[in-house]
Motif scaffolding. Structure first.
Motif, PDB file in Angstrom:
ATOM      1  N   SER A  60       0.812  -1.224   0.000  1.00 61.13           N
ATOM      2  CA  SER A  60       0.000   0.000   0.000  1.00 61.13           C
ATOM      3  C   SER A  60       0.842   1.268   0.000  1.00 61.13           C
ATOM      4  CB  SER A  60      -0.933   0.012   1.214  1.00 61.13           C
ATOM      5  OG  SER A  60      -0.236   0.341   2.412  1.00 61.13           O
ATOM      6  N   GLN A  61       2.148   1.145   0.286  1.00 59.12           N
ATOM      7  CA  GLN A  61       2.998   2.336   0.316  1.00 59.12           C
ATOM      8  C   GLN A  61       3.044   3.026  -1.037  1.00 59.12           C
ATOM      9  OE1 GLN A  61       4.174   3.166   3.520  1.00 59.12           O
ATOM     10  NE2 GLN A  61       2.762   1.445   3.743  1.00 59.12           N
ATOM     11  N   ASN A  62       2.902   2.256  -2.099  1.00 59.21           N
ATOM     12  CA  ASN A  62       2.910   2.830  -3.443  1.00 59.21           C
ATOM     13  C   ASN A  62       1.789   3.845  -3.628  1.00 59.21           C
ATOM     14  OD1 ASN A  62       3.935   2.820  -6.225  1.00 59.21           O
ATOM     15  ND2 ASN A  62       1.947   1.942  -6.724  1.00 59.21           N
ATOM     16  N   TYR A  63       0.656   3.627  -2.920  1.00 60.02           N
ATOM     17  CA  TYR A  63      -0.473   4.541  -2.990  1.00 60.02           C
ATOM     18  C   TYR A  63      -0.485   5.538  -1.837  1.00 60.02           C
ATOM     19  CZ  TYR A  63      -2.343   1.108  -6.305  1.00 60.02           C
ATOM     20  OH  TYR A  63      -2.505   0.263  -7.361  1.00 60.02           O
ATOM     21  N   GLY A  64       0.045   5.117  -0.703  1.00 63.95           N
ATOM     22  CA  GLY A  64      -0.056   5.938   0.502  1.00 63.95           C
ATOM     23  C   GLY A  64       0.607   7.288   0.388  1.00 63.95           C
ATOM     24  N   ILE A  65       1.628   7.397  -0.461  1.00 66.47           N
ATOM     25  CA  ILE A  65       2.312   8.686  -0.598  1.00 66.47           C
ATOM     26  C   ILE A  65       1.418   9.716  -1.282  1.00 66.47           C
ATOM     27  CG2 ILE A  65       4.624   7.686  -0.581  1.00 66.47           C
ATOM     28  CD1 ILE A  65       4.661   7.942  -3.638  1.00 66.47           C
ATOM     29  N   TYR A  66       0.329   9.260  -1.916  1.00 64.79           N
ATOM     30  CA  TYR A  66      -0.588  10.181  -2.593  1.00 64.79           C
ATOM     31  C   TYR A  66      -1.833  10.486  -1.757  1.00 64.79           C
ATOM     32  CZ  TYR A  66       2.301   8.865  -6.560  1.00 64.79           C
ATOM     33  OH  TYR A  66       3.365   8.626  -7.390  1.00 64.79           O
ATOM     34  N   SER A 292      -0.545  -8.687  -3.333  1.00 63.25           N
ATOM     35  CA  SER A 292      -0.618  -7.751  -2.209  1.00 63.25           C
ATOM     36  C   SER A 292      -1.022  -6.365  -2.673  1.00 63.25           C
ATOM     37  CB  SER A 292       0.738  -7.685  -1.495  1.00 63.25           C
ATOM     38  OG  SER A 292       1.146  -8.955  -1.043  1.00 63.25           O
ATOM     39  N   LEU A 293      -0.464  -5.934  -3.814  1.00 61.00           N
ATOM     40  CA  LEU A 293      -0.813  -4.622  -4.363  1.00 61.00           C
ATOM     41  C   LEU A 293      -2.277  -4.568  -4.750  1.00 61.00           C
ATOM     42  CD1 LEU A 293       0.493  -1.881  -5.260  1.00 61.00           C
ATOM     43  CD2 LEU A 293       0.639  -2.877  -7.538  1.00 61.00           C
ATOM     44  N   LEU A 294      -2.771  -5.629  -5.379  1.00 61.28           N
ATOM     45  CA  LEU A 294      -4.168  -5.691  -5.785  1.00 61.28           C
ATOM     46  C   LEU A 294      -5.088  -5.672  -4.568  1.00 61.28           C
ATOM     47  CD1 LEU A 294      -5.890  -5.901  -8.335  1.00 61.28           C
ATOM     48  CD2 LEU A 294      -5.689  -8.379  -8.187  1.00 61.28           C
ATOM     49  N   ALA A 295      -4.702  -6.402  -3.527  1.00 58.88           N
ATOM     50  CA  ALA A 295      -5.502  -6.423  -2.303  1.00 58.88           C
ATOM     51  C   ALA A 295      -5.598  -5.028  -1.696  1.00 58.88           C
ATOM     52  CB  ALA A 295      -4.896  -7.399  -1.296  1.00 58.88           C
ATOM     53  N   SER A 296      -4.465  -4.338  -1.618  1.00 55.93           N
ATOM     54  CA  SER A 296      -4.471  -3.009  -0.996  1.00 55.93           C
ATOM     55  C   SER A 296      -5.297  -2.032  -1.819  1.00 55.93           C
ATOM     56  CB  SER A 296      -3.041  -2.488  -0.831  1.00 55.93           C
ATOM     57  OG  SER A 296      -2.460  -2.143  -2.074  1.00 55.93           O
ATOM     58  N   ARG A 297      -5.249  -2.152  -3.142  1.00 57.02           N
ATOM     59  CA  ARG A 297      -6.007  -1.253  -4.005  1.00 57.02           C
ATOM     60  C   ARG A 297      -7.510  -1.514  -3.903  1.00 57.02           C
ATOM     61  NH1 ARG A 297      -6.140   1.861  -8.847  1.00 57.02           N
ATOM     62  NH2 ARG A 297      -8.341   2.485  -8.874  1.00 57.02           N
ATOM     63  N   LEU A 298      -7.918  -2.784  -3.950  1.00 63.30           N
ATOM     64  CA  LEU A 298      -9.346  -3.108  -3.884  1.00 63.30           C
ATOM     65  C   LEU A 298      -9.956  -2.708  -2.545  1.00 63.30           C
ATOM     66  CD1 LEU A 298      -9.398  -6.515  -5.762  1.00 63.30           C
ATOM     67  CD2 LEU A 298     -10.699  -4.468  -6.401  1.00 63.30           C
ATOM     68  N   VAL A 299      -9.196  -2.875  -1.483  1.00 63.39           N
ATOM     69  CA  VAL A 299      -9.687  -2.447  -0.169  1.00 63.39           C
ATOM     70  C   VAL A 299      -9.946  -0.946  -0.170  1.00 63.39           C
ATOM     71  CG1 VAL A 299      -9.025  -2.101   2.251  1.00 63.39           C
ATOM     72  CG2 VAL A 299      -8.680  -4.322   1.174  1.00 63.39           C
ATOM     73  N   PHE A 300      -9.027  -0.187  -0.757  1.00 64.10           N
ATOM     74  CA  PHE A 300      -9.197   1.265  -0.754  1.00 64.10           C
ATOM     75  C   PHE A 300     -10.331   1.689  -1.680  1.00 64.10           C
ATOM     76  CE2 PHE A 300      -7.703   5.720  -0.770  1.00 64.10           C
ATOM     77  CZ  PHE A 300      -7.484   5.852   0.577  1.00 64.10           C
ATOM     78  N   PHE A 302     -12.996  -0.029  -2.201  1.00 69.02           N
ATOM     79  CA  PHE A 302     -14.187  -0.376  -1.435  1.00 69.02           C
ATOM     80  C   PHE A 302     -14.464   0.661  -0.349  1.00 69.02           C
ATOM     81  CE2 PHE A 302     -15.858  -2.748   2.305  1.00 69.02           C
ATOM     82  CZ  PHE A 302     -17.097  -3.065   1.806  1.00 69.02           C
ATOM     83  N   LEU A 303     -13.438   1.014   0.402  1.00 70.70           N
ATOM     84  CA  LEU A 303     -13.622   1.964   1.498  1.00 70.70           C
ATOM     85  C   LEU A 303     -14.057   3.325   0.970  1.00 70.70           C
ATOM     86  CD1 LEU A 303     -10.514   1.034   3.679  1.00 70.70           C
ATOM     87  CD2 LEU A 303     -12.920   0.491   4.148  1.00 70.70           C
ATOM     88  N   GLY A 304     -13.525   3.701  -0.197  1.00 66.08           N
ATOM     89  CA  GLY A 304     -13.906   4.986  -0.787  1.00 66.08           C
ATOM     90  C   GLY A 304     -15.373   5.061  -1.160  1.00 66.08           C
ATOM     91  N   SER A 305     -16.011   3.901  -1.350  1.00 65.12           N
ATOM     92  CA  SER A 305     -17.426   3.891  -1.726  1.00 65.12           C
ATOM     93  C   SER A 305     -18.356   3.978  -0.516  1.00 65.12           C
ATOM     94  CB  SER A 305     -17.753   2.618  -2.510  1.00 65.12           C
ATOM     95  OG  SER A 305     -17.750   1.468  -1.677  1.00 65.12           O
ATOM     96  N   ILE A 306     -17.847   3.656   0.664  1.00 67.44           N
ATOM     97  CA  ILE A 306     -18.729   3.624   1.833  1.00 67.44           C
ATOM     98  C   ILE A 306     -18.450   4.749   2.821  1.00 67.44           C
ATOM     99  CG2 ILE A 306     -19.167   1.164   1.632  1.00 67.44           C
ATOM    100  CD1 ILE A 306     -17.213   0.652   3.852  1.00 67.44           C
ATOM    101  N   PHE A 307     -17.332   5.448   2.659  1.00 69.16           N
ATOM    102  CA  PHE A 307     -17.051   6.595   3.538  1.00 69.16           C
ATOM    103  C   PHE A 307     -17.213   7.873   2.725  1.00 69.16           C
ATOM    104  CE2 PHE A 307     -14.938   3.401   6.158  1.00 69.16           C
ATOM    105  CZ  PHE A 307     -15.312   3.813   7.417  1.00 69.16           C
TER     106      PHE A 307
END
Length: 307
Positions: A60-66, A292-300, A302-307
């Motif tokens: 997730s660090q690849n995305y977390g910096i953004y 692992s990258l795919l898992a971290s992206r799909l979780v985010f 998903f979370l973006g749709s409910i928060f």
């Protein structure tokens, strides 16, 4: 530029929390808590999912910096920010005691209950799929379960195998707070006919992977009954191993990223989502960390749709 800003500019600096959210066990004023459960004692094939939580956080660090603390992350396709203003922490891991399965089930339940009782949304990284049953048990409201998986996970094991990754949905079906179960992406040769009948006898709605491909994601969403409260459990092996090879029991013919994303981001239409677990990420078999990258992206997503 101060030290904090430097660590958030590069994915290889700092403590690798999920999307660079702060590591804390203080839940006051918090909307969401990420919890790792490094447990794989329920695995019947290739072990290694105990390393899954760490691998997802690293990826997730690849995305977390953004991720901006105030505005969230900008989704180019949606042309808007997601997760804006969400107060989240990486809570760390459930302390797992190797070989003591029943003790660990209680540790998972007690740790997650502390989060759920404070009305904080739990995002749980496994570990193998065994962890879902004690997680679901922590909720004190009636729940429907939406289950993404290759396997039905409805094996009724012996007392020595009461808890394994082959039976979390069977164990969950025995809980008083669990009602409807919808199982999506089922395929392959690794379920017995008796498991299929067991799930149907409970009343589960079973949607195979081929039905997803044939009928489309909108049709799949229509099959999920509306509910006051939903828990989502997501086994990474529901995806095709060509894009998610890092798992213990891969099976050809799985869903792709866009199908999975469409299903996840529209689940909020079916009811209030109370929690999420993502399981069976096994970095020991993960080519170039893609699973692992795919898992971290799909979780985010998903979370973006409910928060």
């Amino acid at each position: 530029m101060n030290h904090y800003n430097i660590e958030n500019k590069f994915p290889y600096l700092g403590i690798p929390t999920f999307y660079n959210y702060p590591h804390s066990k203080d839940l006051n004023g918090i909307d969401m808590a990420i919890v790792g459960v490094p447990f794989d004692h329920g695995t019947t094939n290739r072990p290694g999912t105990r390393f899954g939580p760490r691998a997802i956080r690293n990826a997730s660090q690849n995305y977390g910096i953004y991720l901006d603390p105030k505005y969230g992350a900008y989704d180019t396709e949606l042309q808007k920010h997601i997760m804006s203003g969400v107060k989240a922490v990486d809570y760390g891991d459930v302390p797992i005691l190797p070989t003591h399965t029943h003790t660990n089930m209680n540790m998972i339940k007690n740790t997650l209950k502390n989060i759920v009782d404070k009305h904080v949304f739990p995002v749980v990284f496994g570990g193998d799929h065994t962890i879902t049953a004690p997680l679901v048990e922590t909720f004190d409201v009636p729940l429907d379960i939406v289950h993404f998986d290759t396997h039905l996970d409805f094996v009724d094991g012996s007392e020595n195998m009461k808890f394994s990754h082959s039976n979390p949905l069977k164990r969950a079906s025995e809980l008083e707070n669990v009602n409807n179960i919808t199982q999506i992406g089922i395929r392959g040769f690794t379920d017995f006919e008796s498991n299929y009948e067991e799930s149907l006898n409970y009343g589960s709605k079973i949607i195979t992977a081929s039905e997803v491909f044939k009928n489309g994601t909108s049709w799949v969403l229509d099959q999920i009954p509306k509910s006051d409260n939903l828990h989502v459990t997501f086994d990474i092996d529901v995806l095709d191993p060509s894009i998610a090879p890092g798992t213990g029991t891969p099976e050809p013919g799985g869903l792709n990223y866009f199908q999975m994303k469409e299903l996840l981001i529209n689940l909020y239409l079916k009811g209030e989502i109370k929690g999420l677990d993502i399981v069976e990420v096994n970095p020991l078999f993960d080519v170039s960390e893609m699973t692992s990258l795919l898992a971290s992206r799909l979780v985010f997503d998903f979370l973006g749709s409910i928060f």
